[in-house]
Design a protein around this motif. Structure first.
Motif, PDB file in Angstrom:
ATOM      1  N   THR A 110       0.837  -1.162  -0.297  1.00 28.86           N
ATOM      2  CA  THR A 110      -0.089   0.101   0.053  1.00 28.86           C
ATOM      3  C   THR A 110       0.959   1.265   0.064  1.00 28.86           C
ATOM      4  O   THR A 110       0.402   2.175  -0.714  1.00 28.86           O
ATOM      5  CB  THR A 110      -1.019  -0.115   1.113  1.00 28.86           C
ATOM      6  N   ARG A 111       1.824   1.135   0.681  1.00 29.93           N
ATOM      7  CA  ARG A 111       2.742   2.356   0.901  1.00 29.93           C
ATOM      8  C   ARG A 111       3.394   2.609  -0.398  1.00 29.93           C
ATOM      9  O   ARG A 111       3.658   3.760  -0.956  1.00 29.93           O
ATOM     10  CB  ARG A 111       3.846   2.239   1.938  1.00 29.93           C
ATOM     11  N   LEU A 112       3.864   1.504  -1.115  1.00 25.75           N
ATOM     12  CA  LEU A 112       4.576   1.521  -2.537  1.00 25.75           C
ATOM     13  C   LEU A 112       3.693   2.102  -3.734  1.00 25.75           C
ATOM     14  O   LEU A 112       4.196   3.025  -3.999  1.00 25.75           O
ATOM     15  CB  LEU A 112       5.137   0.184  -2.735  1.00 25.75           C
ATOM     16  N   GLN A 113       2.548   1.560  -3.328  1.00 28.36           N
ATOM     17  CA  GLN A 113       1.828   2.081  -4.479  1.00 28.36           C
ATOM     18  C   GLN A 113       1.369   3.657  -4.260  1.00 28.36           C
ATOM     19  O   GLN A 113       1.459   4.602  -5.154  1.00 28.36           O
ATOM     20  CB  GLN A 113       0.199   1.476  -4.368  1.00 28.36           C
ATOM     21  N   ALA A 114       1.153   4.043  -3.018  1.00 28.11           N
ATOM     22  CA  ALA A 114       1.026   5.444  -2.579  1.00 28.11           C
ATOM     23  C   ALA A 114       2.246   6.242  -3.001  1.00 28.11           C
ATOM     24  O   ALA A 114       2.220   7.485  -3.645  1.00 28.11           O
ATOM     25  CB  ALA A 114       0.913   5.594  -1.195  1.00 28.11           C
ATOM     26  N   LYS A 115       3.475   5.854  -2.816  1.00 21.85           N
ATOM     27  CA  LYS A 115       4.639   6.717  -3.338  1.00 21.85           C
ATOM     28  C   LYS A 115       4.629   6.651  -4.654  1.00 21.85           C
ATOM     29  O   LYS A 115       5.191   7.804  -5.403  1.00 21.85           O
ATOM     30  CB  LYS A 115       5.647   5.973  -2.604  1.00 21.85           C
ATOM     31  N   GLN A 116       4.374   5.593  -5.457  1.00 22.18           N
ATOM     32  CA  GLN A 116       4.545   5.618  -6.864  1.00 22.18           C
ATOM     33  C   GLN A 116       3.701   6.709  -7.608  1.00 22.18           C
ATOM     34  O   GLN A 116       3.891   7.341  -8.436  1.00 22.18           O
ATOM     35  CB  GLN A 116       4.320   4.523  -7.277  1.00 22.18           C
ATOM     36  N   SER A 117       2.416   6.637  -7.049  1.00 20.40           N
ATOM     37  CA  SER A 117       1.202   7.829  -7.359  1.00 20.40           C
ATOM     38  C   SER A 117       1.851   9.094  -7.248  1.00 20.40           C
ATOM     39  O   SER A 117       1.630   9.941  -8.249  1.00 20.40           O
ATOM     40  CB  SER A 117       0.135   7.451  -6.754  1.00 20.40           C
ATOM     41  N   LEU A 118       2.603   9.256  -6.091  1.00 23.54           N
ATOM     42  CA  LEU A 118       2.986  10.439  -5.679  1.00 23.54           C
ATOM     43  C   LEU A 118       4.144  11.166  -6.772  1.00 23.54           C
ATOM     44  O   LEU A 118       4.176  12.305  -7.104  1.00 23.54           O
ATOM     45  CB  LEU A 118       3.460  10.888  -4.182  1.00 23.54           C
ATOM     46  N   ARG A 119       4.859  10.150  -7.250  1.00 26.06           N
ATOM     47  CA  ARG A 119       5.956  10.238  -8.065  1.00 26.06           C
ATOM     48  C   ARG A 119       5.571  10.578  -9.434  1.00 26.06           C
ATOM     49  O   ARG A 119       5.894  11.630 -10.288  1.00 26.06           O
ATOM     50  CB  ARG A 119       6.805   9.194  -8.130  1.00 26.06           C
ATOM     51  N   LYS A 162       4.113  14.400  -9.515  1.00 23.93           N
ATOM     52  CA  LYS A 162       5.545  15.211  -9.447  1.00 23.93           C
ATOM     53  C   LYS A 162       6.070  15.534 -10.733  1.00 23.93           C
ATOM     54  O   LYS A 162       6.608  16.520 -11.186  1.00 23.93           O
ATOM     55  CB  LYS A 162       6.436  14.919  -8.385  1.00 23.93           C
TER      56      LYS A 162
END
Length: 649
Positions: free
Chosen positions: A609-618, A621
């Motif tokens: 879940t955390r990985l998917q959230a960070k990828q979406s944020l990347r 940006k």
């Protein structure tokens, strides 16, 4: 007449005949001299040349008080003994009981050190005056087995000053207070005093404060006596303790906290302090013998009330007068003594206190045997007028034992009625009959044939019931009915010519069968089977048809001993038990592993879940950068400055 040399020879021979003790071996003479003071032992040198060297090898040395000797003479004598001994001889026992002003502590320490170096096994050191304290390390010894100290010991850090006594089995420590500390007990006894005594089995402590102990533990201890001590507040750890005596110590109202951990305790002696108060004594399960000495009180009706709970108590001894309630199903013997308890008080004064016996005796209502000393009988006779109006409290009584010299005719009719009125079959005796085991009673019954012997042989069974005209123990009536219903041939040839003998044999039969029914197959052995066969054989000779019991015993013997099948079965069952235990362990470990796996899977889901959230944020940006700076390569944004400058087109 003979020549002079022949006369001398005859004189010597006559002298030898009159002095047989001189011809004894040294070991035996040493044993005789061990009962004498060292001064008397040394003085034997004047007897003859034979005796001159004897004391120098004496392994038992006793030094007394020497009241009529000056301090210098006492000190010189001890020095001479130490200097002139045969130093190749052992010193097995050393006993000092001297005044401190007579002997310097340094001399005593020197003698103790000397004796320890010569295989000392028993040391008693008692100093009668104030003196410089001794260090514990003074008494360290690999051979010492018995140590008695009545002296002052240094109050110091015991970790640095401790004794090493690996062989010590008996220790008696009495605290001697100096002039500066008469108002308090020494409180320096710490845990390390006892942790260095691995072989100790007997311990006696007098006048010590033990409240500073963090642990009161001695794994090998079997006997403990505490006299005028302040008790430790920690749990007592004496797994093998058999006997405990508490003399004049401050006991709590409820002694359960002290006694509950003493699981093997069989003998308990309590000498109560002068404070008059109530006590509740909850005894360990295996306690057999309890003795209580009450404290005499001159203050009217202020006196102790003691409640005792002891499931297996057999023998109770009371010294003095105090109210007692004993919660015991079966109390075999009660011994009441007043000798010396009134401290030589005149009879006219003692009579005022005798009436308290009317409150004490009902507490022993379930006793089988009562034993009185001369003074307690005197007291009871003196209050006969009070007893005359009271019912007898003793419903289970068999015997009342009178003291030596006291005749039954001296017992007043009122006292006789009070003691025996509740038990019509009870009698006065001067000697209690010996209590036999089941097997012994069966062999002796045909000789004795009395109700008293029968009662003794039944191991405390007291209530009677009626079965087909015979008085038997009430709990056996149902058993006899079941036997009669299932095996009526048992009683077909059972005769009733002697009713007492028949009653005894019926009780004996039921007792034996009750015991037999409670034996596990795993506990059966050949000696047990032989004993039961003897019992059954005796009963069959008395007219019982016990073929059904004999057949069962034969079958058990065959099953247990003729083939190893039963042992193999037990072995398999043990393996099954082991397998069950291992299975339960594996199931437990699997459950733990399943729980851990579930935890790991939850962590994995959380990481995804955390990985998917960070990828979406990347992605967001990078989209913002593209809008602001055009179509710049996305790699450059997060790469190095020179990326792609020299790359091929």
């Amino acid at each position: 007449m003979g020549s002079p040399s022949q006369k001398k020879l005859r004189a010597l021979e006559a002298g030898d005949e009159s002095d047989r003790i001189s011809r004894l071996p040294d070991d035996l003479i040493h044993k005789i001299l061990s009962f004498l003071d060292a001064k008397a032992a040394v003085q034997t040198t004047c007897l003859s040349k034979r005796w001159k060297p004897v004391w120098t090898t004496l392994p038992f040395l006793n030094f007394g008080r020497y009241h009529n000797s000056s301090p210098k003479n006492v000190s010189d004598f001890i020095c001479n003994v130490l200097r002139n001994r045969n130093h190749h001889s052992h010193v097995f026992s050393l006993n000092f009981r001297v005044k401190c002003k007579d002997v310097s502590p340094n001399l005593l320490e020197e003698f103790v050190e000397y004796a320890i170096s010569h295989d000392l096994q028993s040391l008693r050191l008692e100093l009668l005056d104030d003196h410089k304290p001794f260090k514990l390390s003074t008494f360290s010894s690999k051979s010492l087995k018995k140590l008695e100290l009545n002296l002052r010991l240094q109050e110091c850090a015991l970790e640095s000053d401790c004794w090493d006594l690996p062989a010590l089995t008996t220790l008696r420590l009495s605290c001697v207070r100096g002039h500066e500390s008469h108002s308090r007990l020494n409180s320096w006894l710490k845990d390390s005093v006892f942790t260095c005594l691995p072989a100790l089995t007997r311990l006696s402590l007098h006048n010590w404060d033990l409240s500073q102990l963090f642990s009161f533990s001695l794994p090998a201890l079997t006997r403990l006596r505490l006299s005028h001590c302040t008790l430790p507040t920690t749990v007592w750890d004496f797994p093998d303790l058999l006997s405990l005596q508490l003399d004049g110590v401050g006991l709590p109202d409820d002694m359960s906290d002290i006694l509950f951990a003493l699981v093997k305790l069989k003998n308990l002696t309590l000498i109560l302090p002068s404070t008059q108060r109530d006590y509740f004594i909850s005894c360990p399960p295996h306690l057999l013998n309890l003795s209580i000495t009450g404290s005499f009180c001159h203050h009217g009706n202020i006196w102790s009330n003691i409640v005792v709970s002891a499931p297996k108590l057999c023998n109770f001894t009371a010294f003095g007068i105090f109210a007692t309630t004993i919660g015991v199903p079966e109390l075999e013997n009660v011994n009441i003594s007043l000798q010396g308890w009134f401290q030589n008080m005149e009879l006219t004064c003692r009579k005022r206190y005798y009436r308290r016996l009317t409150n004490m005796l009902p507490g022993f209502c379930n006793a089988k045997n009562l034993t009185f000393d001369a003074e307690s009988i005197e007291a009871l006779n003196e209050i006969s007028n009070l007893l005359q109006s009271l019912p007898s409290p003793f419903s289970e009584l068999k015997y009342v034992k009178l003291p030596t010299g006291c005749k039954e005719s001296s017992i007043s009719s009122a006292l006789r009625s009070y003691l025996l009125g509740g038990s019509p079959n009870a009698t006065f005796v001067t000697k209690l009959p010996q209590i036999h085991g089941v097997e012994d009673s069966m062999l002796d019954a045909s000789v004795e044939g009395t109700d008293k012997d029968q009662a003794s042989s039944l191991g405390g069974q007291r209530d009677s019931g009626l079965w087909r005209g015979h008085e038997v123990n009430s709990e056996f009536v149902g058993l006899l009915d079941r036997i009669m219903h299932k095996y009526p041939e048992t009683f077909k040839h059972f005769t009733t010519k002697n009713k007492k003998l028949c009653t005894m044999n019926l009780n004996m039969l039921c007792t034996s069968l009750n015991d037999l029914f409670k034996i596990s197959m795993t506990n059966v052995d050949s000696e047990m089977m032989f004993a039961y066969k003897e019992v059954i054989s005796y009963l069959q000779n008395q007219g019982f048809n016990l073929t059904w019991v004999v057949d069962r015993l034969t079958y058990i013997e065959h099953l247990r001993f003729s083939k190893p099948l039963i042992n193999e079965l037990y072995s398999i069952e043990c393996h099954i038990d082991d397998a069950k235990t291992k299975l339960q362990d594996l199931q437990s470990r699997a459950a733990d592993a399943k729980t851990k796996l579930q935890d790991l899977l939850a962590h994995v889901d959380y990481a995804k879940t955390r990985l998917q959230a960070k990828q979406s944020l990347r992605t967001e940006k990078l989209s913002e950068i593209k809008k602001a700076f055009g179509t710049t390569d996305a790699k450059l944004v997060v790469g190095f400055i020179g990326d792609d400058l020299l790359s091929n087109p």
